[in-house]
Scaffold this motif. Structure first.
Motif, PDB file in Angstrom:
ATOM      1  N   GLY A   1       0.792  -1.226   0.000  1.00 42.94           N
ATOM      2  CA  GLY A   1       0.000   0.000   0.000  1.00 42.94           C
ATOM      3  C   GLY A   1       0.819   1.268   0.000  1.00 42.94           C
ATOM      4  N   MET A   2       2.078   1.196  -0.380  1.00 43.82           N
ATOM      5  CA  MET A   2       2.924   2.382  -0.413  1.00 43.82           C
ATOM      6  C   MET A   2       3.227   2.833  -1.832  1.00 43.82           C
ATOM      7  N   PHE A   3       3.252   1.878  -2.786  1.00 46.30           N
ATOM      8  CA  PHE A   3       3.658   2.216  -4.150  1.00 46.30           C
ATOM      9  C   PHE A   3       2.727   3.258  -4.778  1.00 46.30           C
ATOM     10  N   GLU A   4       1.469   3.306  -4.332  1.00 45.44           N
ATOM     11  CA  GLU A   4       0.524   4.297  -4.830  1.00 45.44           C
ATOM     12  C   GLU A   4       0.972   5.726  -4.544  1.00 45.44           C
ATOM     13  N   HIS A   5       1.918   5.901  -3.624  1.00 47.92           N
ATOM     14  CA  HIS A   5       2.390   7.235  -3.235  1.00 47.92           C
ATOM     15  C   HIS A   5       3.752   7.580  -3.835  1.00 47.92           C
ATOM     16  N   VAL A   6       4.296   6.689  -4.679  1.00 47.30           N
ATOM     17  CA  VAL A   6       5.629   6.913  -5.232  1.00 47.30           C
ATOM     18  C   VAL A   6       5.615   8.012  -6.293  1.00 47.30           C
ATOM     19  N   GLY A   7       4.633   7.978  -7.192  1.00 45.72           N
ATOM     20  CA  GLY A   7       4.565   8.942  -8.296  1.00 45.72           C
ATOM     21  C   GLY A   7       5.233   8.411  -9.542  1.00 45.72           C
ATOM     22  N   VAL A   8       4.573   8.593 -10.706  1.00 46.14           N
ATOM     23  CA  VAL A   8       5.053   8.013 -11.960  1.00 46.14           C
ATOM     24  C   VAL A   8       6.487   8.426 -12.268  1.00 46.14           C
ATOM     25  N   ARG A   9       6.843   9.665 -11.998  1.00 46.56           N
ATOM     26  CA  ARG A   9       8.189  10.145 -12.299  1.00 46.56           C
ATOM     27  C   ARG A   9       9.260   9.428 -11.497  1.00 46.56           C
ATOM     28  N   HIS A  10       8.865   8.745 -10.438  1.00 38.31           N
ATOM     29  CA  HIS A  10       9.832   8.125  -9.527  1.00 38.31           C
ATOM     30  C   HIS A  10       9.856   6.600  -9.627  1.00 38.31           C
ATOM     31  N   TYR A  11       9.096   6.006 -10.562  1.00 41.01           N
ATOM     32  CA  TYR A  11       9.041   4.543 -10.638  1.00 41.01           C
ATOM     33  C   TYR A  11      10.413   3.939 -10.941  1.00 41.01           C
ATOM     34  N   GLY A  12      11.125   4.529 -11.879  1.00 42.66           N
ATOM     35  CA  GLY A  12      12.449   4.010 -12.192  1.00 42.66           C
ATOM     36  C   GLY A  12      13.374   4.040 -10.995  1.00 42.66           C
ATOM     37  N   GLU A  13      13.337   5.152 -10.265  1.00 45.78           N
ATOM     38  CA  GLU A  13      14.157   5.290  -9.060  1.00 45.78           C
ATOM     39  C   GLU A  13      13.756   4.262  -8.015  1.00 45.78           C
ATOM     40  N   PHE A  14      12.452   4.039  -7.850  1.00 42.18           N
ATOM     41  CA  PHE A  14      11.968   3.078  -6.853  1.00 42.18           C
ATOM     42  C   PHE A  14      12.516   1.680  -7.127  1.00 42.18           C
ATOM     43  N   PHE A  15      12.400   1.214  -8.366  1.00 45.95           N
ATOM     44  CA  PHE A  15      12.839  -0.150  -8.661  1.00 45.95           C
ATOM     45  C   PHE A  15      14.365  -0.263  -8.708  1.00 45.95           C
TER      46      PHE A  15
END
Length: 404
Positions: free
Chosen positions: A246-260
């Motif tokens: 329930g946290m990935f919904e708060h990451v933001g599309v611009r940050h998906y690459g950074e997250f993974f």
């Protein structure tokens, strides 16, 4: 402005029937060409009618909160069911224009650097914790439950969700686990207590952090579970396992690459991560403006195409993907019932306007899963091609038979 809204509604209602009572006392019935639910709406002032014509995605929720719009001869849920169902039909020009503008701006809307992410989290998760006690299960799981039979209690279904996730983590005693977005600590405490893990839970919510730490002390698990106020981008360690619910919904599309990329760099070579998130089945989109303003600023439920694109670029393996379709609808239905039963306590904690806001949020959230294509997905991810068994049998074996 009533004439404009009248024209909009005549095109908007393609399924079912909507009864509208106007501020001047006039009554209009809008009937679609296809069968569907029936509901009524009362517009109590011209300002609400004008706002609804110009920006329906925002104005309807605001009108309900402020008392300018109310259901007529039906419940709020029934009215939203009709409106949200019809919103899925193409051809509604005002909302299409507004949605196109939101899509063009979504990079900024979902821009969540560390400071802004903390502010966004505080907006919702630093509310008085007694509010969440009004409708959550005893473990304070604020995410989709898992209904193996379909008739479980909320507590049973949330326990099943944690077991389901644990089965995908392939835990062994002593493994170090990172819990990104640990909430009130329930998942981390479960993994430490029931599976022998050593857990680091991180959050951006002061309210949740305080309660999670107290729970660890109360259970005597301080030596196995540590909860910290920390953004995932500022943790530079490697773990055997990573879980994020329930946290990935708060990451933001611009940050998906950074997250993974961070997930990859934070896992040992044969490590495993499990990401549990809300998603959408109809391709990239935007967050409803009312939800973005009042409930989850900066939040977004992604399409799988957006998520998989980022995973592919990171070099991680998706070793399993599961779609949970109506599990969250069932979860929120129970939350709605519990909140309604405790509504007076919510008013006492805040006020009537807040209670209307929260019931509107819960009603709309459930219906987004029933009629608007939202779902939950669980991605099991690893840097290694052989980090998990060849088949999924191990999951069922770990969870055991479905109890009757």
């Amino acid at each position: 402005m009533n004439r404009l809204l009248d024209r909009i509604l005549r095109h908007f209602i393609s399924s079912g029937r909507l009864h509208v009572a106007w501020p001047d006392g006039a009554q209009t019935v809008y009937e679609g060409s296809k069968p569907g639910p029936e509901a009524g709406m009362e517009l109590l002032d011209s300002a609400s009618a004008r706002a609804l014509a110009l920006n329906p995605g925002l104005a309807f929720g605001e009108g309900y909160m402020n008392g300018g719009i109310r259901p007529k001869g039906c419940t709020l849920y029934q009215l939203l069911d009709l409106l949200m169902l019809n919103a899925m039909s193409p051809g509604h020009l005002p909302e299409q224009i507004a949605a196109s503008f939101r899509y063009a701006c979504r990079g900024w809307i979902q821009f969540n650097p560390v400071k802004r992410a903390r502010q966004n989290v505080a907006h919702h998760y630093d509310l008085d914790s007694r509010l969440y006690d009004l409708f959550l299960d005893k473990d304070k799981q604020y995410s989709c439950a898992y209904f193996r039979r379909g008739d479980e209690t909320l507590d049973e279904a949330q326990e099943a969700k944690k077991r389901h996730i644990a089965s995908k983590l392939l835990l062994k005693p002593g493994m170090e686990v990172l819990d990104i977005g640990c909430g009130w600590g329930g998942m981390g405490l479960t993994l430490a207590r029931d599976y022998g893990a050593i857990v680091t839970g991180i959050t951006l919510s002061e309210e949740q952090l305080t309660i999670a730490r107290q729970r660890a002390r109360d259970e005597g698990l301080e030596g196995r579970v540590r909860f910290e106020m920390l953004d995932y981008r500022n943790l530079h360690r490697r773990f055997d396992r990573i879980v994020s619910v329930g946290m990935f919904e708060h990451v933001g599309v611009r940050h998906y690459g950074e997250f993974f990329d961070i997930l990859k760099n934070s896992l040992v070579d044969d490590g495993v991560a499990l990401v549990h998130s809300i998603g959408r089945n109809d391709g990239p989109g935007t967050t409803n403006p009312w939800i973005n303003k009042y409930i989850f600023p900066g939040g977004y439920s992604p399409s799988l195409s957006e998520v998989f694109t980022a995973v592919e670029k990171s070099g991680l393996w998706v070793t399993d993907c599961e779609i949970l379709r109506l599990h969250y609808a069932k979860t929120i239905a129970i939350w709605r019932e519990r909140f309604a039963a405790n509504r007076a306590r919510a008013v006492a904690l805040y006020d009537e306007r807040f209670a209307r806001m929260f019931e509107f949020y819960l009603d709309a959230a459930e219906l987004s899963f029933r009629v608007q294509g939202h779902m939950n997905f669980q991605l099991q991810i690893s840097p290694g091609i052989d980090a998990v068994p060849l088949t999924r049998d191990y999951m069922a074996e770990a969870e055991g038979p479905v109890s009757q």
